[in-house]
Design a protein around this motif. Structure first.
Motif, PDB file in Angstrom:
ATOM      1  N   SER A 198       0.816  -1.224   0.000  1.00  0.00           N
ATOM      2  CA  SER A 198       0.000   0.000   0.000  1.00  0.00           C
ATOM      3  C   SER A 198       0.843   1.266   0.000  1.00  0.00           C
ATOM      4  O   SER A 198       0.416   2.298  -0.519  1.00  0.00           O
ATOM      5  CB  SER A 198      -0.937  -0.004   1.213  1.00  0.00           C
ATOM      6  OG  SER A 198      -0.193   0.023   2.420  1.00  0.00           O
ATOM      7  N   PRO A 247       2.725   2.517  -3.945  1.00  0.00           N
ATOM      8  CA  PRO A 247       2.037   3.392  -4.905  1.00  0.00           C
ATOM      9  C   PRO A 247       1.864   4.832  -4.414  1.00  0.00           C
ATOM     10  O   PRO A 247       1.585   5.724  -5.225  1.00  0.00           O
ATOM     11  CB  PRO A 247       0.659   2.722  -5.072  1.00  0.00           C
ATOM     12  CG  PRO A 247       0.833   1.337  -4.586  1.00  0.00           C
ATOM     13  CD  PRO A 247       1.856   1.408  -3.502  1.00  0.00           C
ATOM     14  N   ASN A 248       2.006   5.058  -3.115  1.00  0.00           N
ATOM     15  CA  ASN A 248       1.844   6.409  -2.581  1.00  0.00           C
ATOM     16  C   ASN A 248       3.171   7.139  -2.405  1.00  0.00           C
ATOM     17  O   ASN A 248       3.206   8.373  -2.402  1.00  0.00           O
ATOM     18  CB  ASN A 248       1.104   6.354  -1.245  1.00  0.00           C
ATOM     19  CG  ASN A 248      -0.348   5.960  -1.417  1.00  0.00           C
ATOM     20  OD1 ASN A 248      -1.146   6.722  -1.943  1.00  0.00           O
ATOM     21  ND2 ASN A 248      -0.701   4.750  -1.010  1.00  0.00           N
ATOM     22  N   SER A 259      -3.532  11.215  -0.744  1.00  0.00           N
ATOM     23  CA  SER A 259      -3.461  10.163  -1.760  1.00  0.00           C
ATOM     24  C   SER A 259      -3.676   8.771  -1.174  1.00  0.00           C
ATOM     25  O   SER A 259      -4.198   7.881  -1.853  1.00  0.00           O
ATOM     26  CB  SER A 259      -2.111  10.220  -2.492  1.00  0.00           C
ATOM     27  OG  SER A 259      -1.049   9.875  -1.618  1.00  0.00           O
ATOM     28  N   ASP A 279      -7.212   6.883  -1.409  1.00  0.00           N
ATOM     29  CA  ASP A 279      -7.586   5.994  -2.508  1.00  0.00           C
ATOM     30  C   ASP A 279      -7.137   4.570  -2.229  1.00  0.00           C
ATOM     31  O   ASP A 279      -7.839   3.601  -2.553  1.00  0.00           O
ATOM     32  CB  ASP A 279      -6.961   6.483  -3.818  1.00  0.00           C
ATOM     33  CG  ASP A 279      -7.643   7.730  -4.356  1.00  0.00           C
ATOM     34  OD1 ASP A 279      -8.769   8.014  -3.912  1.00  0.00           O
ATOM     35  OD2 ASP A 279      -7.044   8.414  -5.196  1.00  0.00           O
ATOM     36  N   THR A 280      -5.956   4.440  -1.649  1.00  0.00           N
ATOM     37  CA  THR A 280      -5.430   3.114  -1.317  1.00  0.00           C
ATOM     38  C   THR A 280      -6.330   2.413  -0.311  1.00  0.00           C
ATOM     39  O   THR A 280      -6.619   1.214  -0.447  1.00  0.00           O
ATOM     40  CB  THR A 280      -4.006   3.241  -0.744  1.00  0.00           C
ATOM     41  OG1 THR A 280      -3.208   4.000  -1.649  1.00  0.00           O
ATOM     42  CG2 THR A 280      -3.376   1.881  -0.535  1.00  0.00           C
ATOM     43  N   SER A 282      -1.202   5.806  -9.968  1.00  0.00           N
ATOM     44  CA  SER A 282      -0.435   4.790  -9.250  1.00  0.00           C
ATOM     45  C   SER A 282      -1.352   3.820  -8.516  1.00  0.00           C
ATOM     46  O   SER A 282      -1.133   2.606  -8.519  1.00  0.00           O
ATOM     47  CB  SER A 282       0.519   5.479  -8.270  1.00  0.00           C
ATOM     48  OG  SER A 282       1.372   4.546  -7.672  1.00  0.00           O
ATOM     49  N   ASN A 283      -2.400   4.354  -7.895  1.00  0.00           N
ATOM     50  CA  ASN A 283      -3.327   3.490  -7.148  1.00  0.00           C
ATOM     51  C   ASN A 283      -4.227   2.678  -8.068  1.00  0.00           C
ATOM     52  O   ASN A 283      -4.689   1.595  -7.683  1.00  0.00           O
ATOM     53  CB  ASN A 283      -4.179   4.344  -6.210  1.00  0.00           C
ATOM     54  CG  ASN A 283      -3.479   4.648  -4.899  1.00  0.00           C
ATOM     55  OD1 ASN A 283      -3.115   3.741  -4.153  1.00  0.00           O
ATOM     56  ND2 ASN A 283      -3.258   5.923  -4.620  1.00  0.00           N
ATOM     57  N   LEU A 330      -0.941  -0.359  -7.936  1.00  0.00           N
ATOM     58  CA  LEU A 330      -1.423  -1.111  -6.771  1.00  0.00           C
ATOM     59  C   LEU A 330      -2.089  -2.425  -7.168  1.00  0.00           C
ATOM     60  O   LEU A 330      -1.702  -3.493  -6.657  1.00  0.00           O
ATOM     61  CB  LEU A 330      -2.362  -0.235  -5.941  1.00  0.00           C
ATOM     62  CG  LEU A 330      -3.013  -0.895  -4.722  1.00  0.00           C
ATOM     63  CD1 LEU A 330      -1.961  -1.422  -3.752  1.00  0.00           C
ATOM     64  CD2 LEU A 330      -3.940   0.082  -4.017  1.00  0.00           C
TER      65      LEU A 330
END
Length: 800
Positions: A645, A648-649, A682, A685-686, A758-759, A763
């Motif tokens: 997790s 991607p952040n 951000s 979203d994850t 990215s998410n 991810l």
């Protein structure tokens, strides 16, 4: 048990909200009214932001200087560069301007070409007296040209003080009462009195007047901040409302969302007043931030309500599910966002602490307002019509989600190659990032006062005060010839540094005394030799009329002296080199056993404050990452899931940092905030994606691929909506006249855009590639907190 408790809590909360809707609306109205009464307690900052803690050595040294000589930032300067100034009509107007300014009680004294004084040796006693430089009251062109020649060629004492080193500009020094410098009286005088009187002079004479000095710069800078608050709030409301309407195609939904965030803004101003915090360049950003961050809450809640209505058409059931299904996930995302801001509380900077406290409090309050207001208002309204639900099946949204699913399904290797390539390029860019401690870099460059700053930098070689405090360790030690010669040697060194202006100190007055003793011959503008010292200093000490200047540069005991120079806007690396070289020269000139010398001043304090702040905010960002990792651990109970997790952040932060390096945006107080803010937002979203992913795993009996694609399809729409709102919402700050605010808005927008991609791409790709080690019942344990409720359990607890 945790699952049942979580669902039970949110079901109970839903029942409470819907059953007590009238009471809750009245309560919100009362609190809002109470908050509005606190607006009168809001204060606009009248002091510079001190980025250093009170007990920092640089602050302690600066306070030592202030104890001896008082507030240094009380000088306002007005200047002209016009060859027609030395003509009778315009010279008389310039003199009158200085005299009119001096009449105000806020002004201590002025130094202007019209009221300059010369030292003159008295014949009746061993003393000097001050006599007017200009003795005539009626001016002619010939007399004024004579005075101009004498000023430029025979009075070196006023070089850099009244006329520029290139002898093309004239300025008047206006010394304000030190007791009002950090009060609202300073602002009122400058805005209401000084600016109009200067404007009138310009209109009457046609001569352009340049105005600067720390009190003036601070006042107009603060006024710009005040003017932009309304602009930001209006622009944020306009942009987000247009986007919201574009997504939902419903005036009703848009009005409800706008009503909610406006209440949030009113509460934000109320919190500022309640805590009696000053409105600074940072806290001024909070109201529009609340709009930008609050709208995604509205999107999640209203979107879920409309989905439920489309599914079964039962309004009561839909409102129940909005709270029970979305409330918990939205709470978690708001907590992570608030955590990103809350880490600023742990810094030692008062400016950042106040920003962190107010921002984190208001992020939680806007969540609560959204959770209460939206279901309550919809409970009074009829269900949305079919036309208001069409946005749920928009082609472009479906195409975007299908594209992300296609990329994840068929091009994961390409996603990894692009991610690694961008990472490597970004690391190269990061190596090019510089640090900026410039006081004026973030100031609005299109304003007149910024152009005036650059004028004085060019003509008078600096504007930001740099002070040297010299302790001779004995009373009257300053006026010893040895001390004066050492000070003169240091001043000669300072004169050689191109970024520093001609220094001012008691040395100049002693040189002026010698020149006066020798009938004002400019060739004798120098320190006395050992034979001249005794009688020259007896002359100087017996002349009390020059004591006003002396008091500014020597303390009452004669033990402490100051050397004042002004610095150009200088890059941090060059500033540090100047500081290092200056300290090295001081050590050579002033032996430690006889002198204690401190280098200080606003220019140095701000530079040191910036460096200290950058170091603290790096720690703050690390803490934000650690804190959010703990959230993930608490929610998913899996170390591997934490790593998946975070990747991607963190990647978007690295990309943004690399971009800053390539385009030349330095690390400074405004840009370093980007990372903590963007990371906190951000990661929302994850959380949404992973929560839905785990729910799908359970529903699909641990069929990993099916669960990833199902989670991607459902969360992709909300991620796209919120990311677009956040992107354009933060882009609103680009309309600011402050460079730092523009950089903050654009960089956060870019970071959040990268974070969305990215998410949605990296991810799910990681989850599919690492499916054997991550997505199994042992690794993905039952969470400590149920983020999204399971359908079956949820239905058992619904209010039908």
């Amino acid at each position: 048990m945790n699952k049942l408790f979580s669902i039970g809590f949110w079901s109970a909360l839903a029942r409470f909200i819907l059953r007590n809707r009238t009471f809750l609306l009245i309560l919100i109205a009362i609190i809002t009214f109470g908050m509005s009464t606190q607006w009168e307690n809001m204060r606009f900052s009248t002091t510079e932001a001190n980025l250093l803690p009170d007990d920092h050595v640089v602050n302690l040294e600066y306070n030592t200087f202030l104890d001896k000589f008082g507030e240094e930032g009380n000088l306002i300067i007005i200047g002209v560069k016009d060859s027609s100034l030395f003509t009778p009509e315009k010279f008389k107007a310039w003199n009158k301007l200085s005299q009119d300014i001096l009449k105000y009680k806020e002004i201590d004294f002025t130094i202007s070409v019209g009221d300059l004084l010369k030292l003159e040796k008295r014949k009746d006693t061993t003393a000097f007296r001050l006599v007017p430089f200009i003795k005539d009251s009626i001016f002619t062109d010939k007399k004024l040209k004579s005075y101009q020649y004498e000023l430029y060629n025979k009075l070196p004492f006023y070089n850099g003080l009244v006329y520029s080193p290139n002898k093309q500009s004239i300025r008047t020094a206006i010394y304000m009462d030190k007791s009002i410098i950090n009060t609202s009286v300073r602002r009122d005088f400058i805005i209401d009195d000084l600016v109009p009187i200067i404007n009138k002079f310009e209109k009457d004479t046609g001569i352009k007047v340049y105005t600067s000095g720390m009190p003036y710069i601070r006042t107009l800078n603060s006024q710009n901040i005040i003017d932009e608050i309304g602009l930001f709030v209006g622009a944020a409301l306009l942009v987000t409302s247009l986007l919201f309407f574009f997504f939902f195609r419903s005036f009703r939904a848009t009005i409800i969302a706008m009503f909610t965030v406006i209440i949030g803004v009113m509460w934000a101003f109320g919190v500022l007043g309640l805590l009696q915090y000053e409105i600074t360049v940072l806290t001024a950003l909070i109201p529009p931030l609340i709009i930008v961050i609050g709208i995604p809450n509205c999107i999640f809640l209203i979107n879920k309500y409309q989905q439920e209505i489309k599914l079964h058409g039962n309004k009561a059931k839909s409102l129940q599910r909005v709270i029970t299904k979305v409330g918990n996930a939205t709470l978690m995302t708001n907590l992570t966002t608030a955590s990103g801001f809350a880490t600023f509380i742990l810094t030692n900077s008062v400016l950042l602490k106040e920003f962190g406290i107010v921002a984190s409090i208001n992020i939680i309050t806007i969540f609560l307002l959204s959770l209460f207001i939206i279901p309550i208002i919809y409970s009074y309204l009829p269900p949305p019509k079919e036309k208001h639900l069409k946005h749920l099946g928009k082609n472009w949204i479906i195409q975007f989600v299908n594209w992300t699913e296609h990329m994840v399904k068929n091009h994961r290797i390409s996603i990894y190659i692009i991610s690694v390539s961008v990472l490597c390029i970004s690391i190269i860019g990061i190596n090019n990032i510089g640090i900026s401690g410039s006081i004026i870099e973030d100031m609005p460059k299109k304003t007149e006062f910024f152009k005036d700053i650059k004028f004085f930098e060019k003509e008078f070689e600096g504007i930001m005060p740099l002070e040297i405090l010299i302790d001779t360790k004995r009373k009257k030690g300053v006026l010893s010839l040895a001390s004066l010669k050492r000070m003169d040697k240091l001043q000669a060194y300072i004169n050689e540094v191109p970024e520093l202006s001609k220094p001012l100190s008691v040395v100049e007055l002693v040189k002026f005394s010698k020149q006066a003793y020798y009938n004002n011959n400019p060739e004798y503008y120098q320190l006395p030799n050992s034979q001249e010292r005794t009688f020259l200093l007896s002359y100087a000490n017996s002349g009390t009329e020059s004591s006003h200047f002396l008091e500014n540069y020597v303390d009452s005991t004669g033990q402490f002296a100051r050397i004042t120079t002004f610095m150009k806007d200088t890059e941090t690396e060059r500033f540090e080199r100047i500081e290092e070289d200056l300290k090295s020269e001081i050590k050579k000139i002033f032996p430690k056993e006889r002198y204690n010398v401190i280098l200080t001043g606003k220019a140095l304090v701000f530079q040191k404050g910036t460096k200290y702040l950058v170091n603290n905010l790096i720690v703050s960002l690390s803490l934000a990452i650690f804190l959010i990792a703990l959230f993930m651990a608490w929610m998913f109970r899996s170390f591997k899931m934490i790593l998946v997790s975070l990747i991607p952040n963190l990647l978007p932060l690295i990309i943004t940092a690399g971009l800053m390096g390539f385009i030349g945006v330095p690390i400074k107080p405004s840009t370093i905030l980007v990372f903590s803010i963007a990371f906190g937002i951000s990661v929302d979203d994850t959380i949404h994606f992973l929560a839905k992913y785990r729910q799908e795993l359970i529903a699909n009996k641990w069929k990993i691929r099916k669960s990833v694609y199902a989670a991607l399809r459902e969360t992709g729409v909300s991620m796209l909506y919120t990311s677009i709102v956040l992107f354009f919402g933060f882009s609103v700050f680009a309309i600011s006249s402050f460079g730092g605010t523009v950089a903050l808005g654009i960089l956060v927008s870019i970071t959040l855009l990268f974070a969305m991609l990215s998410n949605l791409l990296l991810l799910p790709s990681l989850l599919l590639s690492l499916e054997r080690s991550i997505a199994n019942k042992k690794t993905l344990k039952k969470p400590s907190i149920q983020i999204l409720s399971d359908t079956k359990l949820d239905e058992e607890n619904e209010i039908l």
